[in-house]
Design a protein around this motif. Structure first.
Motif, short mmCIF file in Angstrom:
data_model
loop_
_atom_site.label_atom_id
_atom_site.label_comp_id
_atom_site.label_asym_id
_atom_site.label_seq_id
_atom_site.Cartn_x
_atom_site.Cartn_y
_atom_site.Cartn_z
N ALA A 1 9.56 -3.48 8.25
CA ALA A 1 10.97 -3.26 7.95
C ALA A 1 11.16 -2.79 6.51
CB ALA A 1 11.79 -4.53 8.20
N ALA A 2 10.41 -3.38 5.58
CA ALA A 2 10.51 -2.98 4.18
C ALA A 2 10.07 -1.53 4.01
CB ALA A 2 9.67 -3.90 3.30
N ARG A 3 9.01 -1.15 4.69
CA ARG A 3 8.53 0.23 4.60
C ARG A 3 9.55 1.19 5.17
NH1 ARG A 3 2.21 -0.21 6.34
NH2 ARG A 3 1.55 -1.32 4.48
N ASP A 4 10.18 0.80 6.28
CA ASP A 4 11.17 1.67 6.89
C ASP A 4 12.41 1.81 6.02
OD1 ASP A 4 9.47 2.02 9.03
OD2 ASP A 4 10.55 0.62 10.35
N ALA A 5 12.75 0.75 5.28
CA ALA A 5 13.96 0.75 4.46
C ALA A 5 13.76 1.47 3.13
CB ALA A 5 14.41 -0.69 4.19
N ALA A 6 12.54 1.48 2.61
CA ALA A 6 12.27 2.11 1.32
C ALA A 6 11.89 3.57 1.52
CB ALA A 6 11.13 1.37 0.60
N ALA A 7 12.43 4.42 0.68
CA ALA A 7 12.06 5.84 0.74
C ALA A 7 10.59 5.98 0.39
CB ALA A 7 12.90 6.64 -0.23
N THR A 8 9.89 6.85 1.10
CA THR A 8 8.47 7.07 0.83
C THR A 8 8.19 8.56 0.78
OG1 THR A 8 7.96 6.98 3.16
CG2 THR A 8 7.74 4.93 1.93
N ARG B 1 2.34 1.37 -1.02
CA ARG B 1 2.89 0.66 0.15
C ARG B 1 1.93 -0.43 0.60
NH1 ARG B 1 5.97 4.32 4.27
NH2 ARG B 1 4.62 3.22 5.70
N HIS B 2 0.67 -0.10 0.68
CA HIS B 2 -0.35 -1.05 1.13
C HIS B 2 -0.50 -2.19 0.13
CE1 HIS B 2 -3.90 -2.65 3.00
NE2 HIS B 2 -4.54 -2.54 1.85
N ALA B 3 -0.54 -1.87 -1.14
CA ALA B 3 -0.72 -2.90 -2.17
C ALA B 3 0.43 -3.91 -2.13
CB ALA B 3 -0.83 -2.26 -3.55
N VAL B 4 1.64 -3.43 -1.97
CA VAL B 4 2.79 -4.34 -1.90
C VAL B 4 2.67 -5.26 -0.68
CG1 VAL B 4 5.31 -4.45 -1.55
CG2 VAL B 4 4.34 -2.86 -3.23
N ALA B 5 2.21 -4.72 0.44
CA ALA B 5 2.06 -5.53 1.65
C ALA B 5 0.94 -6.55 1.50
CB ALA B 5 1.77 -4.62 2.84
N GLU B 6 -0.10 -6.20 0.78
CA GLU B 6 -1.31 -7.02 0.72
C GLU B 6 -1.38 -7.92 -0.51
OE1 GLU B 6 -5.46 -5.32 0.18
OE2 GLU B 6 -5.29 -5.37 2.36
N GLU B 7 -0.50 -7.70 -1.49
CA GLU B 7 -0.68 -8.35 -2.79
C GLU B 7 -0.68 -9.87 -2.73
OE1 GLU B 7 3.96 -7.69 -4.18
OE2 GLU B 7 2.37 -6.67 -5.23
N GLY C 1 -4.43 -1.09 10.00
CA GLY C 1 -3.94 0.28 10.19
C GLY C 1 -3.81 1.01 8.87
N ASP C 2 -3.33 0.29 7.84
CA ASP C 2 -3.27 0.87 6.50
C ASP C 2 -4.65 1.32 6.05
OD1 ASP C 2 -0.58 0.22 6.34
OD2 ASP C 2 -0.84 -1.32 4.78
N HIS C 3 -5.65 0.46 6.26
CA HIS C 3 -7.00 0.79 5.81
C HIS C 3 -7.51 2.04 6.51
CE1 HIS C 3 -7.35 -3.73 4.76
NE2 HIS C 3 -6.94 -3.03 3.72
#
Length: 175
Positions: A130-137, A51-57, A16-18
């Protein structure tokens, strides 16, 4: 169960990120809007890439297209939309993101499938979400009027590092 992956399966989240990154690149390539709107959209792309890089790293070698994108994002942080190098840097970022989406992204999804059980993929997907929802974007510019300013992580010098740190903090891992 019907055999489909849950919406929070990490492979579903990454794919979905891609798709979202690809759409943002297309929107920027169309070249529409004022320079300020393009800058806002570029900042939104940067936030989504971080956001994507953190999820995929954990699943992708850091020396690929996202590492190239990281350098370009850092350069773009301090460049105004009227500066001549803005479009050059943005074009480089778009090319790096597209290469990632086309080449590295599918490999990352494949690695997740090979190395994680369906249960673990679901757990990781929930953690990332959850991390994405908790972090301001930073919202898409068209959504900025619908989100309180205090809840937005605004760009500027150090934006890439602040966004990455916020996401890692929200995920409970060291920055």
């Amino acid at each position: 169960m019907n055999g489909s992956q849950p919406a929070t399966d990490l492979t579903t989240v990454l794919a979905g990120d891609h798709r979202r990154l690809d759409r943002l690149c297309t929107e920027l390539e169309l070249g529409q809007g004022s320079p300020e709107n393009r800058k806002d959209l570029a900042d939104h792309l940067i936030a989504e890439v971080v956001r994507h890089a953190v999820a995929e790293e954990s699943f992708v070698d850091g020396e690929g297209d996202l590492a190239e994108a990281d350098g370009l994002m850092r350069e773009l942080e301090g460049v105004g939309p009227q500066e001549t190098r803005f479009e050059r840097l943005l074009g480089g970022l778009i090319r790096a993101v597209r290469r990632h989406v086309r080449e590295e992204g599918p490999e990352a999804v494949r690695q997740v499938r090979l190395t994680c059980s369906p249960e673990r993929r679901a757990e990781l997907g929930k953690e990332v979400t959850a991390a994405r929802d908790a972090a301001a974007t930073l919202p898409h510019p068209d959504l900025s009027d619908r989100m309180p300013q205090a809840d937005q992580l605004w760009p500027g010098p150090g934006f890439v590092d602040r966004a990455r740190a916020a996401l890692r903090h929200a995920a409970g891992s060291p920055g």
